[in-house]
Design an enzyme around this catalytic site. Structure first.
Site, PDB file in Angstrom:
ATOM      1  CE  LYS A 126      71.242 -18.693  77.855  1.00 16.09           C
ATOM      2  NZ  LYS A 126      72.454 -19.465  77.498  1.00 16.09           N
ATOM      3  CB  SER A 167      75.278 -22.096  76.718  1.00 15.92           C
ATOM      4  OG  SER A 167      75.195 -23.169  77.089  1.00 15.92           O
ATOM      5  CB  SER A 188      72.368 -23.043  78.812  1.00 14.68           C
ATOM      6  OG  SER A 188      73.176 -21.789  77.964  1.00 14.68           O
TER       7      SER A 188
HETATM    8  N1  GLN Z   1      76.584 -27.107  79.301  1.00  6.43           N
HETATM    9  C1  GLN Z   1      77.031 -26.343  79.977  1.00  6.43           C
HETATM   10  C2  GLN Z   1      76.942 -26.576  82.172  1.00  6.43           C
HETATM   11  O1  GLN Z   1      75.457 -27.053  81.741  1.00  6.43           O
HETATM   12  C3  GLN Z   1      77.751 -24.978  79.533  1.00  6.43           C
HETATM   13  C4  GLN Z   1      77.241 -23.892  79.958  1.00  6.43           C
HETATM   14  C5  GLN Z   1      76.970 -22.736  79.037  1.00  6.43           C
HETATM   15  O2  GLN Z   1      77.884 -22.527  78.571  1.00  6.43           O
HETATM   16  N2  GLN Z   1      76.103 -21.557  80.062  1.00  6.43           N
HETATM   17  O3  GLN Z   1      77.564 -25.339  82.442  1.00  6.43           O
END
Ligand code: GLN
Length: 484
Positions: free
Chosen positions: A78, A177, A153
């Site tokens: 990532k 994420s 994400s």
């Molecule tokens: N979808 C969540 C957010 O928008 C979690 C994101 C993540 O785990 N980095 O913050």
């Protein structure tokens, strides 16, 4: 031989018996990326020369009889993990040209294990999002249905592994994420206990929640990845100084007597019926394997999303203050220093990141701190206590990873609240610092993957992996691949 359809542990046999070289394997994955990635969009940077070099080094190591489980295995990273000499964008314009001078500890550990890096993977900007649509470099398409999101994400990580572009990948999980995109793309995704994996070199979003973890095509590979990246690191004061188990050794296939708790709050009004049905069937499968299933309650679940969006945004507003045009990446000169800060941040950050910085700054500001931030911290403790009480009665908690299957690209972009609600089942685990895993447990009639989530008490990844593996052995969801 199709070299892109195997797990790492299958490839281990082929590599060690000289039926294939890491260089062949790596070239096959690079070719696969070239063929399918124009439709998927998982990679932000592909590293063909570096990957082949790493593969040749791995082949020498295999020849010398010094291979470990991941030696010679092509992986993706990532793009929030810093990589020495390789551009690291975090999915943001503000870091479009940022080339870090060092490697994240998790990256360095994979390299030391002999893994091969194919490239850097697309993501929501600074890991803020649940659909990968917040990337400054374009969305990722779900390999099972190109009109749908891969989740986020870590959307690029999940899609790359599902689309057979990489054998496994690293992602990060602050509020879901890793697990939510794993669920959307039918791969295994594991968020370790807070402190299990060093965050050194992970560009921080919300430091008290962030963890790095693996994506893989089955539980055994996820276990091998976790073993490789775990362990104490003096460069991250929150990493725990405890021995790292060989997680793969925990996969006994036996869950007899395992106490599985099903939280009643994780089956909510409005959740997708097919998701609910697939998850309930999966729970029956665990019961059939000898697990003792009982209902548990996590009464503060309904506050978790609100608490998360105060704490995560507060931490983000502080962490992202460093991107101001002085030290890293983009700089938009605009006369004096303050105007340069403003111009750089206005141009460099996307809409969601700006929204979060503003929310977080507000929640921390004088006069509001007690009402928002401090109160959120108190409720965070209550969420953690719910889990502690539940883990007095059960060994793992089991439910859906997400309330719906992957949604359509564009479906939720105008409604941040709807987007935030995609994470109602994944966020509480981060607030409490627990380990969690998502694994494939079925498909909707329309062919969209459904994920099963297992949560454990801190540092019980072995139990989680054992339960996940036993379930996986009893089903074949993880063996299915999208037609691309
Ligand atoms: N979808 C969540 C957010 O928008 C979690 C994101 C993540 O785990 N980095 O913050």
């Amino acid at each position: 031989m199709d070299l892109t359809s195997h797990t790492a542990h299958e490839l281990r046999g082929l590599l060690d018996h000289r039926e294939v070289t890491s260089e062949e394997l790596t070239r096959a994955h690079l070719a696969r990326i070239e063929t399918v990635d124009p439709r998927i969009g998982a990679f932000l940077t592909v590293l063909p020369e570096r990957a082949v070099e790493m593969a040749r080094a791995a082949d020498r190591r295999i020849q010398a009889g010094e291979a470990g489980p991941l030696t010679g295995i092509p992986l993706g990273l990532k793009d929030v993990l810093v990589t020495k000499g390789v551009r690291t964008t975090c999915g943001s314009r503000i870091l479009e040209t940022f080339v870090p001078p060092y490697d994240a500890t998790a990256v360095a550990r994979l390299e030391a294990a002999g893994a091969v890096f194919l490239g850097k993977l697309n993501m929501d900007e600074f890991a803020m999002g649940s659909s990968n649509e917040n990337s400054a470099y374009g969305p990722v398409h779900n390999p099972w249905d190109l009109s749908r999101v891969p989740g986020g994400s870590s959307g690029g990580s999940a899609a790359a592994v599902a689309a057979r572009e990489a054998v496994a990948a690293l992602g990060t999980d602050t509020g879901g994420s890793i697990r939510q995109p794993a669920s959307c793309c039918s791969v295994v995704g594991l968020k370790p206990t807070y402190g299990r994996v060093s965050r050194y070199g992970l560009v921080a979003f919300a430091s008290s929640l962030d963890q790095i973890g693996p994506f893989a095509r089955d539980v055994q590979d996820a276990a091998a990845m976790l073993t490789a990246i775990s362990g104490h690191d003096p460069l991250d004061s929150t990493s725990i100084d405890a021995p790292v188990p060989d997680f793969a050794a925990a996969l006994t296939g036996d869950v007899r007597g395992l106490r599985v708790g099903v939280p009643k709050e994780y089956f909510v009004e409005g959740m997708d019926r097919e998701v609910e049905a697939a998850v309930r069937t999966a729970i029956d499968t665990l019961r059939g394997l000898g697990a003792e299933v009982r209902e548990v309650s996590l009464p503060h679940t309904e506050y978790a999303v609100a608490v998360y969006y105060l704490i995560a945004t507060a931490e983000a507003s502080s962490n992202l203050a460093r991107f101001d045009g002085v030290k890293y990446g983009l700089r938009v000169d605009d006369g004096d220093l303050l105007s340069t800060y403003k111009a750089t941040r206005a141009k460099g950050f996307g809409a969601e990141v700006k929204r979060r910085i503003m929310l977080g700054t507000y929640a921390l500001s004088a006069g509001y701190y007690d009402a928002y931030y401090r109160r959120a911290q108190r409720v965070r403790t209550l969420v953690a206590r719910d889990f502690r009480a539940a883990f007095g009665e059960v060994d793992v908690i089991c439910g859906p990873t997400a309330p719906t299957p992957a949604f359509r690209l564009g479906e939720k972009t105008d409604d941040p609240l709807q987007m935030y609600l995609s994470d109602i089942f994944t966020i509480p685990c981060n607030l409490a610092g627990l380990p969690g895993i998502s694994l494939p447990c079925g498909f909707t009639a329309g062919g969209l993957p459904v994920g099963l989530q297992l949560l454990g008490a801190p540092f019980t990844e072995e139990t989680l992996l054992r339960a996940a593996h036993a379930y996986e052995q009893a089903t074949d969801w993880h063996t299915r691949a999208p037609a691309l």
